[in-house]
Every structure is written in structure tokens, then in C-alpha cells.
Write an enzyme that holds these catalytic residues in place. Structure first.
Site, PDB file in Angstrom:
ATOM      1  N   HIS A   1       0.852  -0.992   0.045  1.00 46.09           N
ATOM      2  CA  HIS A   1       0.172  -0.092   0.076  1.00 46.09           C
ATOM      3  C   HIS A   1       0.699   1.194   0.140  1.00 46.09           C
ATOM      4  CE1 HIS A   1      -4.257  -0.897   0.403  1.00 46.09           C
ATOM      5  NE2 HIS A   1      -3.955  -1.873   1.136  1.00 46.09           N
TER       6      HIS A   1
ATOM      7  N   GLU B   1      -6.138  -1.900  11.817  1.00 46.60           N
ATOM      8  CA  GLU B   1      -7.315  -1.579  10.829  1.00 46.60           C
ATOM      9  C   GLU B   1      -7.811  -3.359  10.227  1.00 46.60           C
ATOM     10  OE1 GLU B   1      -7.878   0.318   6.412  1.00 46.60           O
ATOM     11  OE2 GLU B   1      -5.853   0.196   7.350  1.00 46.60           O
ATOM     12  N   HIS B   2      -6.663  -3.977   9.674  1.00 48.78           N
ATOM     13  CA  HIS B   2      -7.192  -5.284   9.268  1.00 48.78           C
ATOM     14  C   HIS B   2      -6.519  -6.375  10.375  1.00 48.78           C
ATOM     15  CE1 HIS B   2      -6.598  -2.689   5.734  1.00 48.78           C
ATOM     16  NE2 HIS B   2      -7.781  -3.023   5.486  1.00 48.78           N
TER      17      HIS B   2
ATOM     18  N   ASP C   1     -10.861  -5.902   0.727  1.00 51.36           N
ATOM     19  CA  ASP C   1     -10.405  -4.683   0.060  1.00 51.36           C
ATOM     20  C   ASP C   1     -11.146  -4.550  -1.206  1.00 51.36           C
ATOM     21  OD1 ASP C   1      -8.606  -3.860   1.902  1.00 51.36           O
ATOM     22  OD2 ASP C   1      -6.760  -4.412   0.969  1.00 51.36           O
TER      23      ASP C   1
ATOM     24  N   HIS D   1     -35.466  26.911  32.521  1.00 46.14           N
ATOM     25  CA  HIS D   1     -35.785  25.497  32.105  1.00 46.14           C
ATOM     26  C   HIS D   1     -36.826  25.094  32.932  1.00 46.14           C
ATOM     27  CE1 HIS D   1     -32.231  25.083  29.822  1.00 46.14           C
ATOM     28  NE2 HIS D   1     -32.658  23.772  29.473  1.00 46.14           N
TER      29      HIS D   1
END
Length: 435
Positions: A252, A319-320, A353, A412
Site C-alpha cells: 500500500h 485496521e485489518h 479490500d 428550564h
């Protein structure tokens, strides 16, 4: 037993990350003030492209005609898988209501955002799959308008396969613009686009920083750093497949960490011996990326047992996450921090992917410790509503008045007081915060 690092990273995903903040702030400000003209100026400078920015239907048709039929079939296959999985995800969110107390009803609705901006990288590699992942999920969520934005190549434009994927997945507009200027165009609603409610998709450090800066003004999927992957493998794992999977993710980029965690030293050593030859066999750009990633960012860790392996993995929150070990159900039950999990040798991160159906836009740099990846839910707002009869509002009004006065929020409290006075004029209520 202390974990043994047979290979220790000299750098992390944060190492050497350029400080691009000031540059991105300047570009965003210029484009916000200068509009379409300034965005085009940056497109000419950075994309080196002076063709049509917004693709016409004629241009889309021409690009689609350039895509080989075999690739079109593969894209349709991946799109169908992603679409069906997104539909499954959408089915997990329902409009519901309940009676909190007699006559007082509260509920939730899931409402898709109106406009989604999907960034599709097209620099080093043409990320066809990113168009499928981002546009398809937005379409299934029910967004009224979807823009796909991808960097054009000089004198070529957006890669035809990206155009085809974005088109068949449901993009309403395709914008030939990259980087910060592309993100800005979708956020600010340039070129007659609706202003995006959410910006999604991976990108380089400039895209990531633009999303970080714009978050709050526009929703984002996440702030993503370099992709990362971890493999959990035991003595029965195939060392060649483990090594191949590590290398497949290292390609990557030069700063993409890959990690091997195992309880078998012999397997670890065998994998480490195989990896260099697999890297050397890659094409030049892929080889350079994988070599640097393996040299500087990869780690190989030997743990005592699978319990320690799982704990180690959760600390990294990859991530993976791939498991190539026995008793896959045990791992599924015990692992808790990951973007996407791949159980068994028969699946691989590459499947996720590209084509298996789960989304590949995932949390990086440890963010899987607190969030998941892109899903149909990211495009949807979970909102609440309520209604009540006058009688049902009584107890809520009394509690609201007292709590508000205890907090010092008299305004309130009076919003509750006036309703009690109107609905129950003959009754007296103790609405003070005192005992």
C-alpha cells in the site's frame, strides 16, 4: 513470559508525517473565499488537468465504453456483494417507539443525510474498489444526492474504471478533482453541487487533514492514516500464505505497518525468511513500497499462548486483522479491537479490500479501539422524538422543574411550571429544589 520481538519497527505510522496543517488550512480558506475559480486554479496546479471538472453523461458513457467487459463483470460482482451486505446492515436499524409511562411516548427514527461526498483515490493506484465501497453504501442508506470525486490524470481525466464503478453504484455526479480542492468542492457546494453533509473515503495526508479540519462543519467517516494489518498465526499456519498476506498489505505504501503475532517461533522465522523474496518479485512501485514498509514499520512478535496473542492484537487495534489459527470461533469470541476481521486461511484482507462485500474504509492507527469502519449507518442520523398527553406530562414536568432549579437553570424550570399551571390549574405542586 515477556513478548519477544523478532523484528521491531524503527518507525510508527505517525513517524515522519509531514505537518501539512497550515498548507491545508490555506487552501481551504482560498477556495471558500474564491469559489469555483480558485478550486479550478488549484486543480490546474496540483492535478495538472484542465479538462471538464464535472463529467457529463456523454463523458461518462465514453469512459465506460473504455472499460473491458471482463473488468465490468468483476466490478458488478463486487458491487452486488457490497450492496447486499449494506442492505443487511441497514436492516439492523429500525424506527422504534415505546411508551415511557402511560400516555408518554418516545421513539427513534433513522434518517439518511441528504448529500454525500465520496472521495476516491486515483494517484499511485486507481482505487476502483473505493468507488464501490463509498458510493454503494451511500446509495443503500438512501442519500438523495451522491457525488463521487476522484483525481484526474493529466490529459486523461478520471480513470475509466473508476468512472464506471461510480456510475453503476449510483453516483449522481462525478467530479474530476483531487486532493484538498476536491474535498473543498464537495463541502462548500461548488460547481452547482449541493453542500455535502458527509465526506467519506480514503485519501493521502492532505485529504485526511482537510477532513480533520472540516469535521464539525461537515460529517466525516473517520480520520484515516496509513493502512495497517496484523496477522495472528499458530503452528499450523501456512508460512508462505502468511508471508504473502503481509506483503500484499505492505505494498500500500512505504509507511503501511504490517505485524505478525504468533506463539510459534519456528513459524515466525520461516515467514521472515520468505518475505524478502516475495517483495523482490513485485513490480517496481509495489516493491519499493513493500520494501520500505517491511524494513521500517513491520514487526514480528512471539507470544506465550493464544490468550496473550489476542491481548497483543487488541493493544494494536489493527485496521485489518487476520486469524490463521485453529479454533476460529474462539478468536471471534475473544478479539475485540479491529476494523475488519478475516477468519481462516480461506479469506484474506485482499478479498475485503476488493470484492467480498464488507467495507474497506476502516479505522487505522489504533482507532479500531473506539470505532468501526464505514457502513450504511455512517450516512444515517439516528434521531429521537416524543409526544405526550397532558396527564402524562405531569410527573415529567414536576421532576424537570425540581432538577432544573437544583442546577440553577430557572428558565428550564419555568418551561415546566407554565405547563403545570395550564393543564392542572386547581392543583398545587412543590416545585422547589429544597427538601
Amino acid at each position: 513470559m515477556t513478548r519477544e520481538y523478532l523484528k521491531k519497527a524503527s518507525l510508527t505510522s505517525a513517524s515522519g508525517a509531514s505537518d501539512v496543517h497550515d498548507t491545508v488550512v490555506g487552501i481551504l480558506s482560498d477556495i471558500e473565499n474564491g469559489g469555483d475559480a480558485k478550486a479550478l486554479e488549484y486543480a490546474t496546479k496540483f492535478d495538472r488537468y484542465d479538462g471538464d471538472i464535472m463529467l457529463s453523461q456523454e463523458a461518462i458513457d465514453a469512459a465506460c465504453a473504455l472499460v473491458p467487459e471482463k473488468l465490468k463483470a468483476d466490478i458488478r460482482f463486487a458491487h452486488d456483494n457490497v450492496k447486499r451486505f449494506a442492505e443487511l446492515q441497514k436492516g439492523t436499524v429500525a424506527d422504534v417507539e415505546m411508551e415511557i409511562s402511560p400516555g408518554y411516548v418516545a421513539g427513534q427514527k433513522a434518517i439518511p443525510v441528504d448529500a454525500a461526498g465520496c472521495y476516491v483515490p486515483g494517484g499511485r493506484y486507481s482505487h476502483i474498489a473505493s468507488a464501490i465501497m463509498t458510493v454503494t453504501t451511500a446509495k443503500v442508506a438512501g442519500c438523495k444526492h451522491i457525488t463521487a470525486c476522484s483525481p484526474p490524470r493529466p490529459d486523461v481525466g478520471v480513470a475509466p474504471a473508476i468512472v464506471y464503478a461510480a456510475h453503476i453504484c449510483g453516483a449522481d455526479k462525478i467530479l474530476a478533482m483531487g486532493g484538498v480542492q476536491g474535498v473543498a468542492a464537495m463541502t462548500y457546494g461548488l460547481f452547482d453541487l449541493p453542500k455535502a453533509n458527509i465526506i467519506v473515503g480514503p485519501g493521502n495526508q492532505f485529504v485526511a487533514e482537510a477532513k480533520r479540519i472540516l469535521f464539525g462543519r461537515v460529517g466525516i467517516d473517520m480520520i484515516a492514516g496509513p493502512t495497517d494489518s496484523l496477522i495472528l498465526a499458530d503452528k499450523d499456519a501456512d508460512a508462505h500464505i502468511v508471508a504473502t498476506d503481509l506483503v500484499s498489505q505492505a505494498e500500500h505504501g512505504y509507511n503501511s505497518p504490517v505485524w505478525l503475532v504468533t506463539d510459534d517461533r519456528a513459524l515466525a522465522e520461516k515467514v521472515m525468511a520468505i518475505v524478502p523474496d516475495l517483495i523482490a518479485d513485485l513490480p517496481e512501485l509495489n516493491r519499493e513500497n513493500a520494501f520500505a514498509a517491511w524494513r521500517d514499520y513491520a514487526e514480528v512478535i512471539v507470544c506465550k499462548d493464544r490468550v496473550d496473542m489476542a491481548a497483543c492484537s487488541d493493544e494494536y487495534a489493527p485496521e485489518h486483522l487476520t486469524v490463521q489459527a485453529s479454533d476460529l470461533d474462539w478468536w471471534l469470541d475473544n478479539l475485540t479491537c479491529y476494523g475488519s476481521l478475516f477468519l481462516g486461511e480461506e479469506t484474506t484482507v485482499s478479498y475485503g479490500d476488493k470484492a467480498s462485500g464488507t467495507n474497506h474504509v476502516l479505522p487505522t492507527s489504533g482507532a479500531a479501539g473506539y470505532t468501526g469502519g464505514l457502513s450504511v449507518h455512517k450516512y444515517m442520523k439516528i434521531v429521537t422524538w416524543q409526544r405526550a398527553t397532558q396527564e402524562a406530562s405531569k410527573d415529567v414536568a414536576i421532576a424537570t422543574a425540581r432538577i432544573s432549579r437544583l442546577e440553577g437553570m430557572e428558565g428550564h424550570a419555568r418551561a415546566a411550571d407554565v405547563r403545570l399551571a395550564k393543564y392542572f390549574p386547581t392543583e398545587n405542586f412543590d416545585l422547589s429544589a429544597d427538601d
